[in-house]
Write a protein that holds these residues in place. Structure first.
Motif, mmCIF file in Angstrom:
data_model
loop_
_atom_site.group_PDB
_atom_site.id
_atom_site.type_symbol
_atom_site.label_atom_id
_atom_site.label_comp_id
_atom_site.label_asym_id
_atom_site.label_seq_id
_atom_site.Cartn_x
_atom_site.Cartn_y
_atom_site.Cartn_z
ATOM 1 N N GLU A 187 -10.929 -9.418 -4.203
ATOM 2 C CA GLU A 187 -9.928 -8.900 -5.126
ATOM 3 C C GLU A 187 -10.603 -8.512 -6.445
ATOM 4 O O GLU A 187 -11.566 -9.155 -6.874
ATOM 5 C CB GLU A 187 -8.847 -9.959 -5.405
ATOM 6 N N ALA A 231 0.798 -1.222 0.000
ATOM 7 C CA ALA A 231 0.000 0.000 0.000
ATOM 8 C C ALA A 231 0.831 1.272 0.000
ATOM 9 O O ALA A 231 0.327 2.331 -0.349
ATOM 10 C CB ALA A 231 -0.930 0.005 1.216
ATOM 11 N N SER A 249 -8.528 3.580 4.179
ATOM 12 C CA SER A 249 -7.653 3.009 3.153
ATOM 13 C C SER A 249 -6.335 2.649 3.818
ATOM 14 O O SER A 249 -6.057 3.000 4.947
ATOM 15 C CB SER A 249 -7.399 4.033 2.043
ATOM 16 N N SER A 286 -10.037 -5.476 -1.158
ATOM 17 C CA SER A 286 -10.930 -4.899 -0.154
ATOM 18 C C SER A 286 -11.162 -5.937 0.947
ATOM 19 O O SER A 286 -11.548 -7.072 0.662
ATOM 20 C CB SER A 286 -12.263 -4.505 -0.793
ATOM 21 N N THR A 323 -7.075 3.862 -3.028
ATOM 22 C CA THR A 323 -8.092 2.810 -3.152
ATOM 23 C C THR A 323 -7.496 1.442 -3.448
ATOM 24 O O THR A 323 -8.235 0.474 -3.615
ATOM 25 C CB THR A 323 -9.071 3.171 -4.275
ATOM 26 N N ARG A 324 -6.187 1.327 -3.524
ATOM 27 C CA ARG A 324 -5.554 0.049 -3.890
ATOM 28 C C ARG A 324 -5.840 -1.039 -2.841
ATOM 29 O O ARG A 324 -6.164 -2.171 -3.173
ATOM 30 C CB ARG A 324 -4.049 0.261 -4.035
ATOM 31 N N VAL A 325 -5.676 -0.729 -1.583
ATOM 32 C CA VAL A 325 -5.948 -1.662 -0.487
ATOM 33 C C VAL A 325 -6.871 -0.962 0.498
ATOM 34 O O VAL A 325 -6.551 0.111 1.000
ATOM 35 C CB VAL A 325 -4.646 -2.109 0.218
ATOM 36 N N HIS A 326 -8.008 -1.562 0.764
ATOM 37 C CA HIS A 326 -9.042 -0.910 1.554
ATOM 38 C C HIS A 326 -9.537 -1.846 2.651
ATOM 39 O O HIS A 326 -9.739 -3.032 2.427
ATOM 40 C CB HIS A 326 -10.209 -0.527 0.634
ATOM 41 N N ARG A 338 -6.926 -4.326 -6.983
ATOM 42 C CA ARG A 338 -7.437 -3.747 -5.738
ATOM 43 C C ARG A 338 -7.866 -4.875 -4.801
ATOM 44 O O ARG A 338 -8.426 -5.876 -5.230
ATOM 45 C CB ARG A 338 -8.636 -2.846 -6.022
#
Length: 409
Positions: free
Chosen positions: A334, A268, A405, A318, A274-277, A316
């Motif tokens: 994913e 991250a 995030s 989540s 918003t890549r890893v949430h 991404r």
């Protein structure tokens, strides 16, 4: 046959059975033979039975009874011990021998009289079987087809059977523990090999990710150093007993959000917010559950970086979780990575390890869905295993938190 001759034969039989125990013969075979040895001189009047105490110490389970009717064995399997539960249930409850000479008249058999009489059983003497440290293992019962009380000779035979049965059971348990230890050793070696290979793969992935997003050599070095440091912190989470952070040693709970940050932050740093949430209640995880849960999340992150959403620049991840009733439900989703064509044909070691952690260590369930747009994983965990949560009201360490995030983690 004289009493001396019978004693000699019994001692010889006992020696033969002890040899079979030492040779590692199956426990059921040894106990069957032990019972048949003492039944043989009676001409069919004596029917022996060995029952084992369940792990929770509440019930008696079938061990060996080669001559008793199968229907009777099935009926008493799982019998709950108590003060008036026939001869065996009462003997296990009291921790002492119970000799019932007439089942038809004894109050201890009031609830089970019809069952015994239907199968032609009229007397039952039961004696506890104990390990060398005095712990109750089970019971040995002598059933007879006619009412009768034990003689001095009968008591000698019972003592021999209970002692030999205890030796057989303890030998069996020692062998099981040895096999479990060997399996655990093998599993740890496989895990070590798995993690070493993953470490090289992940390092390569982090170098490529850093190179794609860096505008200069200095920026790439700084970003890569941060990610490698974060990766070492994530790796630390799945090493039980070796954590420098001291969560387990100090007995302190750790927030789930903190675990996720340590595990996901290598992917991250310095990228789009918003890549890893992550999103969910702020739940503190028990010390003894941190390793297992971290291992599962670490495996998911590792595979995402190797094959899934985090292996490409547009992917991404989540992670969301919620509390419902007595459970914690966690969802891993994913998207934006390489298309998923189908579920893998073979379960990898990492997935197997994750399943073991969820199901065996945490008492939960895990479901995998290889959707075309990306992997989806749902993990359901009992709160009693992972967090101290009151059934009436949420405690101080479980409170609502806003979404967040991982970009600045």
């Amino acid at each position: 046959m004289t009493g001396r001759t019978r004693s000699t034969e019994l001692l010889e039989s006992e020696r033969n059975i002890l040899k079979r125990i030492a040779a590692g013969d199956p426990l059921e075979t040894v106990l069957d033979e032990l019972i048949l040895v003492v039944e043989r001189p009676s001409g069919g009047e004596l029917l022996g039975s060995i029952l084992f105490l369940s792990d929770d110490g509440r019930r008696l389970l079938h061990g060996a009874a080669p001559s008793l009717p199968a229907a009777y064995n099935d009926a008493i399997h799982g019998l709950e011990i108590g003060p008036e539960v026939g001869s065996c249930g009462t003997a296990a409850h009291r921790g002492e021998p119970v000799y019932v000479s007439d089942i038809g008249a004894d109050p201890l058999w009031a609830k089970y009289r019809d069952l015994a009489l239907t199968h032609g059983l009229r007397a039952c003497w039961s004696t506890p079987i104990r390990s060398t440290d005095g712990q109750l293992i089970g019971t040995f019962a002598s059933y007879y087809r006619a009412p009768r009380a034990p003689t001095e000779r009968d008591l000698e035979v019972i003592a021999m059977v209970t002692q030999t049965a205890a030796i057989a059971v303890e030998r069996h348990r020692i062998e099981l523990e040895r096999k479990r230890a060997e399996e655990q050793r093998s599993l740890l070696l496989r895990e070590l090999n798995h993690r070493v290979k993953n470490l090289f793969t992940l390092t390569n992935s982090l170098v490529l990710m850093s190179a794609r997003s860096a505008s200069s050599t200095e920026e790439m070095v700084k970003t890569l150093q941060g990610r490698l440091f974060a990766l070492s912190r994530a790796h630390e989470l799945v090493q039980p007993g070796l954590r420098e952070s001291g969560w387990e040693m100090e007995g302190a709970d750790c927030p789930l959000r903190k675990i996720l940050q340590d595990i996901l932050s290598p992917y991250a740093a310095g990228i789009a917010p918003t890549r890893v949430h992550v999103e969910g209640p702020d739940v503190a995880i028990k010390p003894n559950a941190i390793t297992s849960l971290a291992l599962v999340l670490h495996e998911l992150a590792t595979n995402a970086a190797k094959y899934g959403a985090l292996s490409g620049p547009a992917g991404r991840v989540s992670v969301t979780w919620s509390l419902g009733g007595d459970g914690l439900d966690l969802s891993w989703r994913e998207s934006g990575g390489p298309p998923v064509e189908a579920a893998p044909q073979r379960t990898g070691f990492g997935t197997l390890l994750a399943r073991r952690s969820v199901e065996m260590q945490l008492g939960g369930e895990v479901e995998y869905d290889w959707a075309t747009e990306g992997l989806r994983v749902r993990i359901s965990l009992p709160l009693s295993r992972v967090a101290q949560v009151s059934a009436s009201e949420p405690p101080a360490h479980v409170r609502r938190d806003s979404t967040g995030s991982m970009a600045s983690a």
